[in-house]
Scaffold this motif. Structure first.
Motif, PDB file in Angstrom:
ATOM      1  N   GLU A 106      -5.883   6.040   0.926  1.00 22.62           N
ATOM      2  CA  GLU A 106      -6.256   6.976   1.997  1.00 22.62           C
ATOM      3  C   GLU A 106      -5.084   7.209   2.955  1.00 22.62           C
ATOM      4  OE1 GLU A 106      -9.796   5.241   3.619  1.00 22.62           O
ATOM      5  OE2 GLU A 106     -10.928   5.603   1.780  1.00 22.62           O
ATOM      6  N   GLN A 107      -4.356   6.104   3.259  1.00 20.74           N
ATOM      7  CA  GLN A 107      -3.204   6.259   4.160  1.00 20.74           C
ATOM      8  C   GLN A 107      -2.107   7.113   3.509  1.00 20.74           C
ATOM      9  OE1 GLN A 107      -2.072   2.246   5.138  1.00 20.74           O
ATOM     10  NE2 GLN A 107      -4.060   1.865   6.083  1.00 20.74           N
ATOM     11  N   ALA A 108      -1.862   6.853   2.228  1.00 22.98           N
ATOM     12  CA  ALA A 108      -0.745   7.530   1.555  1.00 22.98           C
ATOM     13  C   ALA A 108      -1.034   9.008   1.288  1.00 22.98           C
ATOM     14  CB  ALA A 108      -0.423   6.826   0.235  1.00 22.98           C
ATOM     15  N   THR A 109      -2.301   9.372   1.188  1.00 23.16           N
ATOM     16  CA  THR A 109      -2.631  10.779   0.893  1.00 23.16           C
ATOM     17  C   THR A 109      -3.117  11.530   2.137  1.00 23.16           C
ATOM     18  OG1 THR A 109      -4.890  10.152   0.243  1.00 23.16           O
ATOM     19  CG2 THR A 109      -3.238  10.331  -1.521  1.00 23.16           C
ATOM     20  N   ARG A 110      -3.250  10.829   3.272  1.00 21.64           N
ATOM     21  CA  ARG A 110      -3.830  11.438   4.478  1.00 21.64           C
ATOM     22  C   ARG A 110      -3.100  12.732   4.864  1.00 21.64           C
ATOM     23  NH1 ARG A 110      -6.816   9.159   8.849  1.00 21.64           N
ATOM     24  NH2 ARG A 110      -6.683   7.175   7.774  1.00 21.64           N
ATOM     25  N   ASN A 111      -3.895  13.802   5.046  1.00 18.37           N
ATOM     26  CA  ASN A 111      -3.353  15.106   5.470  1.00 18.37           C
ATOM     27  C   ASN A 111      -2.260  15.650   4.558  1.00 18.37           C
ATOM     28  OD1 ASN A 111      -4.954  15.600   7.669  1.00 18.37           O
ATOM     29  ND2 ASN A 111      -3.693  14.338   9.018  1.00 18.37           N
ATOM     30  N   SER A 112      -2.216  15.198   3.308  1.00 20.41           N
ATOM     31  CA  SER A 112      -1.157  15.673   2.405  1.00 20.41           C
ATOM     32  C   SER A 112      -1.550  17.008   1.755  1.00 20.41           C
ATOM     33  CB  SER A 112      -0.845  14.629   1.331  1.00 20.41           C
ATOM     34  OG  SER A 112      -1.984  14.394   0.527  1.00 20.41           O
ATOM     35  N   MET A 166     -10.190  13.299   4.054  1.00 19.11           N
ATOM     36  CA  MET A 166      -9.047  12.707   4.747  1.00 19.11           C
ATOM     37  C   MET A 166      -7.726  13.275   4.230  1.00 19.11           C
ATOM     38  SD  MET A 166      -9.222   8.653   5.415  1.00 19.11           S
ATOM     39  CE  MET A 166     -10.943   8.276   5.390  1.00 19.11           C
ATOM     40  N   GLU A 216      -7.771   1.435   0.825  1.00 15.89           N
ATOM     41  CA  GLU A 216      -7.327   2.021   2.104  1.00 15.89           C
ATOM     42  C   GLU A 216      -5.887   2.531   2.016  1.00 15.89           C
ATOM     43  OE1 GLU A 216      -8.004  -0.996   5.022  1.00 15.89           O
ATOM     44  OE2 GLU A 216     -10.161  -1.010   4.596  1.00 15.89           O
ATOM     45  N   GLY A 217      -5.072   1.866   1.190  1.00 21.25           N
ATOM     46  CA  GLY A 217      -3.686   2.306   1.033  1.00 21.25           C
ATOM     47  C   GLY A 217      -3.614   3.710   0.456  1.00 21.25           C
ATOM     48  N   GLU A 256       0.820  -1.218   0.000  1.00 24.69           N
ATOM     49  CA  GLU A 256       0.000   0.000   0.000  1.00 24.69           C
ATOM     50  C   GLU A 256       0.844   1.254   0.000  1.00 24.69           C
ATOM     51  OE1 GLU A 256      -2.524  -0.696   3.383  1.00 24.69           O
ATOM     52  OE2 GLU A 256      -3.880  -1.881   2.149  1.00 24.69           O
ATOM     53  N   ASN A 257       2.158   1.066  -0.156  1.00 23.32           N
ATOM     54  CA  ASN A 257       3.031   2.240  -0.056  1.00 23.32           C
ATOM     55  C   ASN A 257       3.154   2.962  -1.384  1.00 23.32           C
ATOM     56  OD1 ASN A 257       3.535   1.697   2.600  1.00 23.32           O
ATOM     57  ND2 ASN A 257       5.219   0.309   2.088  1.00 23.32           N
TER      58      ASN A 257
END
Ligand SMILES: [Zn+2]
Length: 311
Positions: free
Chosen positions: A224-230, A264, A221-222, A173-174
């Motif tokens: 969302e994690q990788a772009t979170r607060n970007s 997100m 979900e990956g 997911e990276n």
């Protein structure tokens, strides 16, 4: 009063002039320091009357990055004033026909260009049902490909610029680095689009950040994690399904899910593209569902819409 004869002709002429001057020039997106232009804002079915998925990133007056090349994007590429020789890279989110159907025409046109530097085509690795980026390129312009007369592209002979390919893994997911040069920083993020190997792309230039989600479902979900607060300056997401029951939610995010991912990420602007008729017909409900989570600006792209990031 009913107009007829010369008066009617004059009225049509005048109204035609007025609407033409009101339209923005589709080739003016290049006048920005950094801008996103949607070439094709449509989906896989022709009933939306739009070209298939395709986007450009303009930097310093040049079309530097092409993201997807759906059917019809070839025409829009020319209307936008883009030149094949200016492209630094062609990014392909996945290998459905509505995202790559315009590529053969673009490569054919590229053989007439003044380009002499290599160009890279980057896309996902393959699966049983889908080719990798390099297999797709071989299928089009390889020695046994459909357009084999363009096979000098693969070794840069016969005055054709060399085309290289990059297969990007979709496991994990990276973020995966795609390119780091010319002030361009491009990463790919694996996304879920049913069983189709698929990617989103993040493009950075001058501290600005643009996210192209590609086709993806709520299972990404990956992403969302990788772009979170970007805090991307622009986040392009796909308006492909309605809010009704029975929509293919394993393929695409619905409005609620688009709003969640956009919020997100902290996107400063959401651009909706890849419109399908079923989603456009349910526009009010889609927007209301996005608004449950995301309060920022929402733009509905048309073909050739321009979104400046730096004027
Ligand atoms: Zn699609």
């Amino acid at each position: 009063m009913r107009l007829s004869g010369p008066l009617l002709a004059l009225s049509i002429l005048l109204s035609g002039c007025a609407s033409e001057t009101a339209e923005p020039d589709p080739a003016s997106c290049k006048n920005n320091t950094l801008a996103v232009q949607i070439l094709g804002s449509g989906g896989p079915i022709a009933d939306d009357h739009r070209a298939g998925a395709s986007n450009l990133v303009w930097i310093d007056g040049k079309a530097r990055v092409l993201i997807d090349a759906g059917p019809g994007s070839f025409v829009r590429f020319g209307e936008a004033g883009a030149k094949f020789e200016d492209l630094a890279v062609i990014l392909l989110t996945h290998f459905h026909g509505d995202h790559v159907g315009g590529l053969p025409g673009l490569l054919n046109a590229g053989s007439f260009s003044k380009r002499d530097k290599p160009v890279m085509i980057a896309g996902p690795e393959g699966s049983d049902a889908f080719p990798s980026a390099s297999e797709l390129l071989e299928a089009f312009v390889g020695k046994n490909g459909a357009l084999r007369y363009l096979s000098p592209y693969l070794d840069g002979s016969a005055d054709l610029p060399k085309i290289t390919s990059l297969n990007i893994g979709v496991d994990g997911e990276n973020r995966k680095a795609v390119m780091r040069n010319d002030g361009l920083e491009i990463d790919a993020i694996p996304v879920k689009h049913l069983e189709v190997p698929a990617l989103a792309f993040v493009i950075k230039n001058r501290g600005k950040r643009i996210v192209f989600s590609g086709d993806q479902s709520f299972l990404s979900e990956g992403f969302e994690q990788a772009t979170r607060n970007s805090k991307p300056d622009i986040m392009v997401m796909h308006n492909a399904i309605s809010m009704a029951d029975g929509q293919p939610r394993g393929l695409h995010r619905d409005g609620r899910s688009i709003g969640e991912a956009t919020q997100m990420a902290g996107a400063q602007k959401l651009v909706l593209s890849h419109h399908m008729r079923r989603a456009l017909d349910d526009k009010e409900a889609v927007v209301a569902a996005i608004r449950e989570n995301y309060a920022g600006p929402i733009e509905f792209a048309d073909d050739l819409s321009c979104f400046p990031v730096l004027e």
